[in-house]
Design a protein around this motif. Structure first.
Motif: not given
Length: 229
Positions: A169-173, A178-182
């Motif tokens: 969540a920290v990196l997604a924005s 999307s968080p799911d991709e990471l």
């Protein structure tokens, strides 16, 4: 050395869970920089081949004084005691700022700060290091544990796969993904955001003759806010 107010900031943050390829990305970034003055904070002892290894700040400081304005490559492997490690990290950052004109690599940042606090030496290095011609590569397995203000200063952010929802969540924005991709990235694959290019790049690390190399697989340029299409 005198401050250089015209110098541009160079702060890269590389994150990823164990096995993601974080250390490989750091190695690629260091090689690309070709520094003649390199200072590494290495709690995991992953970068000891980079230079002379020190385990206390006093010996490291004497080494830097002896080097003067000449080349050097030094690695500080800090104490396993967290309180002492944080103190050593603060001294390490203050030394780097005082020396100037160098590349600083700081690994496992989550061990020496929190999301709401970091040592005074690190804050000085991040905020004012560009005036001392200090380039920074910071790395962490847990980006949620890095002081939040760092993201505002970083001009390059790269992520390998992340195991925890809060880290993704920290990196997604920041990465515009999307968080799911990471969380689903394959090992040695990465997503990177660049402030200068206003681009999100995807790629992977490949090993050739035992050395890591980058392979870019896609890049998307984002127009700055207010730009005409």
């Amino acid at each position: 050395m005198k401050n250089d107010n015209s110098a541009r900031a160079s702060i890269a943050v590389i994150v990823g869970a164990p096995g993601s390829g974080k250390s490989s990305s750091v190695n690629v970034a260091v090689r690309a920089s070709e520094p003649d003055r390199l200072l590494v904070f290495d709690p995991g002892e992953d970068y000891t081949e980079y230079g002379t290894v020190f385990r206390d700040c006093k010996s490291l400081y004497q080494h830097l004084i002896k080097a003067g304005q000449g080349p050097f490559s030094a690695v500080l492997c800090p104490s396993d005691d967290q309180e002492r490690e944080r103190g050593q990290f603060n001294e390490f950052c203050l030394m780097a700022f005082a020396v100037g004109r160098l590349l600083v690599v700081a690994d496992e940042l989550e061990d020496v700060m929190t999301a709401t606090w970091s040592p005074a030496g690190w804050r000085r290095l991040v905020r004012k290091g560009r005036k001392r011609n200090v380039k920074i590569i910071g790395a962490s397995q847990r980006p949620a544990g890095i002081e939040k203000r760092l993201w505002a200063f970083a001009n390059v952010v790269r992520s390998g796969f992340l195991e925890y929802d809060e880290d993704a969540a920290v990196l997604a924005s920041r990465l515009r993904v999307s968080p799911d991709e990471l969380k689903a990235l394959p090992a040695l694959s990465w997503v990177q955001w660049s402030r200068e290019k206003q681009a999100v790049t995807r790629g992977r690390i490949e090993y050739r003759s035992g050395r890591p190399h980058e392979v870019v697989t896609s890049e998307k340029i984002f127009s700055p806010p207010g730009a005409s299409s």
